[in-house]
Design a protein around this motif. Structure first.
Motif, PDB file in Angstrom:
ATOM      1  N   ASN A 244      -6.697  29.252  57.120  1.00 24.89           N
ATOM      2  CA  ASN A 244      -6.376  27.826  57.121  1.00 24.89           C
ATOM      3  C   ASN A 244      -7.488  27.025  57.790  1.00 24.89           C
ATOM      4  OD1 ASN A 244      -4.205  25.997  56.327  1.00 24.89           O
ATOM      5  ND2 ASN A 244      -4.014  25.517  58.499  1.00 24.89           N
TER       6      ASN A 244
ATOM      7  N   THR B 106      -4.213  29.591  51.206  1.00 25.19           N
ATOM      8  CA  THR B 106      -4.375  28.249  51.773  1.00 25.19           C
ATOM      9  C   THR B 106      -4.654  27.236  50.681  1.00 25.19           C
ATOM     10  OG1 THR B 106      -5.217  29.139  53.871  1.00 25.19           O
ATOM     11  CG2 THR B 106      -5.713  26.838  53.376  1.00 25.19           C
TER      12      THR B 106
ATOM     13  N   SER C 172      -1.340  26.457  49.059  1.00 19.62           N
ATOM     14  CA  SER C 172      -0.472  25.586  49.863  1.00 19.62           C
ATOM     15  C   SER C 172      -1.009  24.163  49.942  1.00 19.62           C
ATOM     16  CB  SER C 172      -0.309  26.164  51.275  1.00 19.62           C
ATOM     17  OG  SER C 172      -1.557  26.250  51.937  1.00 19.62           O
ATOM     18  N   LEU C 173      -2.318  23.991  49.803  1.00 18.89           N
ATOM     19  CA  LEU C 173      -2.899  22.642  49.811  1.00 18.89           C
ATOM     20  C   LEU C 173      -2.420  21.824  48.612  1.00 18.89           C
ATOM     21  CD1 LEU C 173      -6.617  23.224  50.918  1.00 18.89           C
ATOM     22  CD2 LEU C 173      -4.872  21.918  52.149  1.00 18.89           C
TER      23      LEU C 173
ATOM     24  N   LYS D 270       0.859  19.043  52.176  1.00 17.70           N
ATOM     25  CA  LYS D 270       1.608  19.047  53.426  1.00 17.70           C
ATOM     26  C   LYS D 270       0.661  18.856  54.609  1.00 17.70           C
ATOM     27  CE  LYS D 270       5.524  20.001  51.352  1.00 17.70           C
ATOM     28  NZ  LYS D 270       6.670  19.062  51.327  1.00 17.70           N
TER      29      LYS D 270
ATOM     30  N   TYR E 148      -1.208  19.944  58.311  1.00 20.46           N
ATOM     31  CA  TYR E 148      -1.994  21.122  58.690  1.00 20.46           C
ATOM     32  C   TYR E 148      -1.079  22.289  59.039  1.00 20.46           C
ATOM     33  CZ  TYR E 148      -5.189  24.070  61.411  1.00 20.46           C
ATOM     34  OH  TYR E 148      -5.919  25.127  61.903  1.00 20.46           O
TER      35      TYR E 148
ATOM     36  N   THR F 218       0.870  23.487  55.975  1.00 18.75           N
ATOM     37  CA  THR F 218      -0.037  24.192  55.075  1.00 18.75           C
ATOM     38  C   THR F 218      -0.228  25.633  55.527  1.00 18.75           C
ATOM     39  OG1 THR F 218      -1.240  22.172  54.492  1.00 18.75           O
ATOM     40  CG2 THR F 218      -2.377  24.251  54.131  1.00 18.75           C
TER      41      THR F 218
END
Length: 267
Positions: free
Chosen positions: A26, A201, A204-205, A209, A211, A214
Motif C-alpha cells: 500500500n 492495492t 482496492s484503489l 476509498k 488510505y 484501501t
C-alpha cells in the motif's frame, strides 16, 4: 487437501503473507515506487544462490542481500537527485547480473528454480518458522510506524515539518520491504512476489476509498488471491505462484469492469 501438512503450512504462511504484503505494498503504491519490489526480488535471488552455494538457509541469504540492496537504493538516490528512479534500475540490473553468475555455481538448479516461481512442497519447518516470526515482526513495526508511514506516503515535506525523521522512517520502510519480499519469495516465488505487493492495492484503489480502507481491502483481495490460488494449484496441478498472481489479476479486471458498469448505471 488439508490432510497434508505441507498444504496446511502453505495456507498458514500464505495467509500471513497475504496480510503483510499489502501493508507494505500500500505504501509502495502511494509513494509511486512500484518497481522497487521488482528490483529487490531480483537481488534476493542472488542471496538465495549464495545461501545454496554456502549450504546455509537461502532465506537468510535473500534477506541479507535484499537489505543491502534497499540501503544501496537510498544511497544511489541521494547521488542522482531528481533522477531517483535510476537507483531502482541500477539495483535491478545488478541483481539480475549477479544472480545469473551465481547460478552457475549452484549444484542443484532445481532448488534455485523453486525460489523463482515458488513451491508449496519446499516450505520446510525452518522456513515456515522464519516466515511466521518475520511476518509478525513486520506487522508490529508497521502498526507502530503507521502514522509516520501515512505522512511520508503523501508529503515528505509536511512530514518533516511535523517532526518526523523522514530519512529514518524511509530506511525502516525499505528494510521492511526487503524482508517482506525475501519471505514472500519462498511461497510465491521471487519473480512473482513483487506483483502480489502491487496488484491487490491497485484493485482496492478502484473502489476509491481512504488510505486505511484501501489497505484493508487490499488485504482481503490478497487473502482471496493467495488462498484461492493455493487451492486451485493443488486441484488443477498448477504452479502456485503463477496461479496466485493470475487470480489477483482476474480480481483486478473484475473490479474494474464492475466499477465501470456501476458508473454507467448511475448515469
Amino acid at each position: 487437501m488439508f490432510r497434508y501438512e505441507f498444504m496446511r503450512t502453505a495456507f498458514i504462511v500464505g495467509g500471513l503473507l497475504a496480510i503483510v504484503i499489502p501493508m507494505i505494498g500500500n505504501l509502495i503504491v502511494f509513494k509511486r515506487m512500484s518497481m522497487v519490489g521488482d528490483a529487490l526480488s531480483h537481488v534476493s535471488l542472488s542471496g538465495i544462490a549464495i545461501g545454496l552455494i554456502l549450504n546455509v538457509n537461502p532465506l537468510l541469504g535473500a534477506i541479507l542481500m535484499a537489505i543491502v540492496a534497499t540501503l544501496s537504493i537510498q544511497y544511489i538516490q541521494d547521488r542522482f537527485g531528481k533522477y531517483t528512479e535510476l537507483a531502482t534500475a541500477i539495483i535491478m540490473a545488478f541483481g539480475i547480473g549477479l544472480s545469473a553468475v551465481l547460478l552457475g555455481f549452484v549444484e542443484s538448479p532445481a532448488s534455485f528454480n523453486s525460489f523463482l516461481f515458488g513451491s508449496i512442497v519446499a516450505i520446510g519447518g525452518s522456513d515456515s518458522m522464519y516466515a511466521i516470526i518475520l511476518s509478525v515482526i513486520i506487522v508490529i513495526i508497521s502498526l507502530y510506524y503507521y502514522r509516520d508511514f501515512f505522512f511520508i506516503a503523501f508529503d515528505e515535506t509536511a512530514a518533516t515539518l511535523s517532526g518526523i525523521n523522514v530519512k529514518r522512517v524511509n530506511t525502516i520502510f525499505m528494510i521492511l520491504t526487503a524482508i517482506t519480499i525475501s519471505v514472500g519469495s519462498r511461497i510465491v516465488g521471487a519473480l512473482i512476489v513483487s506483483s502480489l505487493m502491487v496488484i491487490p492495492t491497485a484493485t482496492s484503489l478502484q473502489l476509491e476509498k481512504s488510505y486505511r480502507q484501501t489497505m484493508f481491502i487490499a488485504m482481503v483481495y490478497s487473502l482471496v488471491s493467495v488462498w484461492g490460488g493455493l487451492a486451485a494449484s493443488y486441484y488443477l496441478n498448477l504452479a502456485p505462484g503463477g496461479t496466485i498472481v493470475l487470480l489477483s489479476i482476474a480480481l483486478l479486471m473484475i473490479t474494474i469492469v464492475t466499477q465501470q458498469i456501476n458508473k454507467v448505471v448511475r448515469k
